[in-house]
Scaffold this motif. Structure first.
Motif, PDB file in Angstrom:
ATOM      1  N   LYS A  43      48.364  57.318  24.581  1.00  0.00           N
ATOM      2  CA  LYS A  43      47.551  57.411  25.789  1.00  0.00           C
ATOM      3  C   LYS A  43      48.082  56.399  26.803  1.00  0.00           C
ATOM      4  O   LYS A  43      48.860  55.508  26.452  1.00  0.00           O
ATOM      5  CB  LYS A  43      46.093  57.108  25.463  1.00  0.00           C
ATOM      6  CG  LYS A  43      45.483  58.100  24.486  1.00  0.00           C
ATOM      7  CD  LYS A  43      44.067  57.694  24.118  1.00  0.00           C
ATOM      8  CE  LYS A  43      43.497  58.648  23.082  1.00  0.00           C
ATOM      9  NZ  LYS A  43      42.149  58.263  22.659  1.00  0.00           N
ATOM     10  N   GLU A  44      47.642  56.524  28.040  1.00  0.00           N
ATOM     11  CA  GLU A  44      48.060  55.563  29.066  1.00  0.00           C
ATOM     12  C   GLU A  44      47.616  54.149  28.679  1.00  0.00           C
ATOM     13  O   GLU A  44      46.511  53.972  28.151  1.00  0.00           O
ATOM     14  CB  GLU A  44      47.475  55.935  30.425  1.00  0.00           C
ATOM     15  CG  GLU A  44      48.215  57.047  31.117  1.00  0.00           C
ATOM     16  CD  GLU A  44      49.668  56.706  31.407  1.00  0.00           C
ATOM     17  OE1 GLU A  44      49.950  55.633  31.999  1.00  0.00           O
ATOM     18  OE2 GLU A  44      50.544  57.509  31.040  1.00  0.00           O
ATOM     19  N   PRO A  45      48.442  53.140  28.966  1.00  0.00           N
ATOM     20  CA  PRO A  45      48.050  51.759  28.692  1.00  0.00           C
ATOM     21  C   PRO A  45      46.781  51.385  29.470  1.00  0.00           C
ATOM     22  O   PRO A  45      46.571  51.847  30.587  1.00  0.00           O
ATOM     23  CB  PRO A  45      49.242  50.949  29.206  1.00  0.00           C
ATOM     24  CG  PRO A  45      50.392  51.902  29.156  1.00  0.00           C
ATOM     25  CD  PRO A  45      49.800  53.245  29.485  1.00  0.00           C
ATOM     26  N   VAL A  46      45.963  50.565  28.845  1.00  0.00           N
ATOM     27  CA  VAL A  46      44.743  50.064  29.483  1.00  0.00           C
ATOM     28  C   VAL A  46      44.853  48.547  29.554  1.00  0.00           C
ATOM     29  O   VAL A  46      45.116  47.884  28.556  1.00  0.00           O
ATOM     30  CB  VAL A  46      43.489  50.466  28.674  1.00  0.00           C
ATOM     31  CG1 VAL A  46      42.231  49.848  29.279  1.00  0.00           C
ATOM     32  CG2 VAL A  46      43.369  51.981  28.605  1.00  0.00           C
ATOM     33  N   GLU A  47      44.635  48.021  30.739  1.00  0.00           N
ATOM     34  CA  GLU A  47      44.768  46.584  30.948  1.00  0.00           C
ATOM     35  C   GLU A  47      43.425  45.934  31.202  1.00  0.00           C
ATOM     36  O   GLU A  47      42.571  46.498  31.888  1.00  0.00           O
ATOM     37  CB  GLU A  47      45.688  46.317  32.131  1.00  0.00           C
ATOM     38  CG  GLU A  47      45.923  44.828  32.349  1.00  0.00           C
ATOM     39  CD  GLU A  47      47.193  44.597  33.119  1.00  0.00           C
ATOM     40  OE1 GLU A  47      47.148  44.682  34.345  1.00  0.00           O
ATOM     41  OE2 GLU A  47      48.226  44.369  32.464  1.00  0.00           O
ATOM     42  N   GLN A  48      43.273  44.756  30.632  1.00  0.00           N
ATOM     43  CA  GLN A  48      42.100  43.938  30.894  1.00  0.00           C
ATOM     44  C   GLN A  48      42.586  42.612  31.455  1.00  0.00           C
ATOM     45  O   GLN A  48      43.382  41.931  30.809  1.00  0.00           O
ATOM     46  CB  GLN A  48      41.303  43.698  29.615  1.00  0.00           C
ATOM     47  CG  GLN A  48      40.092  42.825  29.835  1.00  0.00           C
ATOM     48  CD  GLN A  48      39.341  42.531  28.555  1.00  0.00           C
ATOM     49  OE1 GLN A  48      39.865  42.717  27.455  1.00  0.00           O
ATOM     50  NE2 GLN A  48      38.125  42.058  28.691  1.00  0.00           N
ATOM     51  N   ILE A  49      42.145  42.288  32.658  1.00  0.00           N
ATOM     52  CA  ILE A  49      42.465  40.992  33.254  1.00  0.00           C
ATOM     53  C   ILE A  49      41.343  40.054  32.839  1.00  0.00           C
ATOM     54  O   ILE A  49      40.202  40.202  33.279  1.00  0.00           O
ATOM     55  CB  ILE A  49      42.563  41.068  34.794  1.00  0.00           C
ATOM     56  CG1 ILE A  49      43.548  42.136  35.238  1.00  0.00           C
ATOM     57  CG2 ILE A  49      42.894  39.687  35.368  1.00  0.00           C
ATOM     58  CD1 ILE A  49      44.963  41.928  34.782  1.00  0.00           C
ATOM     59  N   ILE A  50      41.653  39.111  31.991  1.00  0.00           N
ATOM     60  CA  ILE A  50      40.657  38.178  31.497  1.00  0.00           C
ATOM     61  C   ILE A  50      40.456  37.061  32.508  1.00  0.00           C
ATOM     62  O   ILE A  50      39.345  36.638  32.785  1.00  0.00           O
ATOM     63  CB  ILE A  50      41.064  37.636  30.117  1.00  0.00           C
ATOM     64  CG1 ILE A  50      41.174  38.816  29.134  1.00  0.00           C
ATOM     65  CG2 ILE A  50      40.087  36.582  29.611  1.00  0.00           C
ATOM     66  CD1 ILE A  50      41.926  38.508  27.869  1.00  0.00           C
ATOM     67  N   ASN A  51      41.553  36.578  33.062  1.00  0.00           N
ATOM     68  CA  ASN A  51      41.525  35.559  34.110  1.00  0.00           C
ATOM     69  C   ASN A  51      42.776  35.759  34.946  1.00  0.00           C
ATOM     70  O   ASN A  51      43.882  35.748  34.399  1.00  0.00           O
ATOM     71  CB  ASN A  51      41.500  34.164  33.494  1.00  0.00           C
ATOM     72  CG  ASN A  51      41.321  33.083  34.537  1.00  0.00           C
ATOM     73  OD1 ASN A  51      41.571  33.292  35.723  1.00  0.00           O
ATOM     74  ND2 ASN A  51      40.895  31.921  34.099  1.00  0.00           N
ATOM     75  N   PRO A  52      42.664  35.927  36.267  1.00  0.00           N
ATOM     76  CA  PRO A  52      43.849  36.173  37.087  1.00  0.00           C
ATOM     77  C   PRO A  52      44.761  34.960  37.226  1.00  0.00           C
ATOM     78  O   PRO A  52      45.919  35.090  37.591  1.00  0.00           O
ATOM     79  CB  PRO A  52      43.272  36.590  38.437  1.00  0.00           C
ATOM     80  CG  PRO A  52      41.901  36.004  38.468  1.00  0.00           C
ATOM     81  CD  PRO A  52      41.432  35.984  37.037  1.00  0.00           C
ATOM     82  N   GLY A  53      44.276  33.768  36.950  1.00  0.00           N
ATOM     83  CA  GLY A  53      45.087  32.565  37.025  1.00  0.00           C
ATOM     84  C   GLY A  53      45.117  31.968  38.410  1.00  0.00           C
ATOM     85  O   GLY A  53      44.758  32.606  39.400  1.00  0.00           O
ATOM     86  N   SER A  54      45.541  30.710  38.447  1.00  0.00           N
ATOM     87  CA  SER A  54      45.669  29.981  39.703  1.00  0.00           C
ATOM     88  C   SER A  54      46.646  28.839  39.459  1.00  0.00           C
ATOM     89  O   SER A  54      47.202  28.714  38.369  1.00  0.00           O
ATOM     90  CB  SER A  54      44.306  29.435  40.138  1.00  0.00           C
ATOM     91  OG  SER A  54      43.888  28.417  39.236  1.00  0.00           O
ATOM     92  N   ALA A  55      46.801  28.001  40.458  1.00  0.00           N
ATOM     93  CA  ALA A  55      47.690  26.847  40.302  1.00  0.00           C
ATOM     94  C   ALA A  55      47.139  25.856  39.283  1.00  0.00           C
ATOM     95  O   ALA A  55      47.874  25.034  38.750  1.00  0.00           O
ATOM     96  CB  ALA A  55      47.896  26.161  41.640  1.00  0.00           C
ATOM     97  N   GLU A  56      45.831  25.945  38.985  1.00  0.00           N
ATOM     98  CA  GLU A  56      45.204  25.030  38.037  1.00  0.00           C
ATOM     99  C   GLU A  56      44.781  25.677  36.724  1.00  0.00           C
ATOM    100  O   GLU A  56      44.442  24.987  35.775  1.00  0.00           O
ATOM    101  CB  GLU A  56      43.942  24.395  38.653  1.00  0.00           C
ATOM    102  CG  GLU A  56      44.195  23.534  39.868  1.00  0.00           C
ATOM    103  CD  GLU A  56      44.296  24.350  41.148  1.00  0.00           C
ATOM    104  OE1 GLU A  56      43.661  25.421  41.239  1.00  0.00           O
ATOM    105  OE2 GLU A  56      45.039  23.937  42.050  1.00  0.00           O
ATOM    106  N   MET A  57      44.755  27.010  36.663  1.00  0.00           N
ATOM    107  CA  MET A  57      44.201  27.698  35.499  1.00  0.00           C
ATOM    108  C   MET A  57      45.149  28.782  35.000  1.00  0.00           C
ATOM    109  O   MET A  57      45.762  29.489  35.789  1.00  0.00           O
ATOM    110  CB  MET A  57      42.853  28.320  35.873  1.00  0.00           C
ATOM    111  CG  MET A  57      42.102  28.882  34.696  1.00  0.00           C
ATOM    112  SD  MET A  57      40.452  29.442  35.161  1.00  0.00           S
ATOM    113  CE  MET A  57      39.676  27.872  35.526  1.00  0.00           C
ATOM    114  N   ALA A  58      45.223  28.925  33.687  1.00  0.00           N
ATOM    115  CA  ALA A  58      46.112  29.925  33.073  1.00  0.00           C
ATOM    116  C   ALA A  58      45.660  31.346  33.405  1.00  0.00           C
ATOM    117  O   ALA A  58      44.471  31.637  33.468  1.00  0.00           O
ATOM    118  CB  ALA A  58      46.148  29.740  31.564  1.00  0.00           C
TER     119      ALA A  58
END
Length: 163
Positions: free
Chosen positions: A47-62
């Motif tokens: 099936k088509e891949p399904v993505e979950q963005i848990i945290n988009p990240g920033s200069a300070e966060m993963a």
């Protein structure tokens, strides 16, 4: 938030890596693998891949994301790729290994993928530099086949490196 993955069909840079200076600029897990990767790993149409963005990240966060690819015909047969990109070098194999072993999980070193890698019986943990970390799980195959397919996925993934 779940969404279908967009796939980058352009050829990868040498060494199957792309530049990424910060976690905010890093690609997501579904940018690292394709449906074809899933088909090869699972041995059947997917099936088509399904993505979950848990945290988009920033200069300070993963940045944290996960891509899941399910077999079309076999329930429970899946490829999952978790990708963590940190703005600092805090993805340490020793720390992850210690956490797993303290939890009673046996780990086995795996050569030939990333800067360091180990198999935890159900997942391949792969480290690139100090700030890129993949966890690849292949479900629905026997352990030996799952490890071999996880290594193949790790070799094919377009994991970014800091420039």
């Amino acid at each position: 938030l779940l969404a279908a993955c967009a796939r980058d069909e352009s050829p990868p840079a040498a060494g199957r890596t792309v530049d990424a200076d910060t976690s905010a600029a890093a690609p997501t897990a579904c940018a690292l693998v394709t449906a074809e990767t899933g088909k090869a790993a699972l041995g059947e149409a997917v099936k088509e891949p399904v993505e979950q963005i848990i945290n988009p990240g920033s200069a300070e966060m993963a940045a944290l994301s996960q891509c899941t690819i399910q077999a079309s015909a076999t329930p429970g047969k899946t490829l999952s790729v978790f990708f963590r990109v940190s703005p600092v070098a805090d993805n340490r194999p020793e720390s992850v290994r210690s956490t797993l072993t303290e939890s009673g999980v046996a780990v086995e070193d795996v050569a030939g993928v990333g800067d360091a890698a180990f198999w935890s019986g159900s997942e391949l943990h792969v480290f690139f530099g100090g700030n890129r970390y993949l966890i690849i799980g292949v479900r629905g195959l026997d352990d030996a086949a799952a490890l071999e397919q996880a290594k193949a996925v790790a070799r094919e993934a377009k994991v970014p490196v800091a420039s």
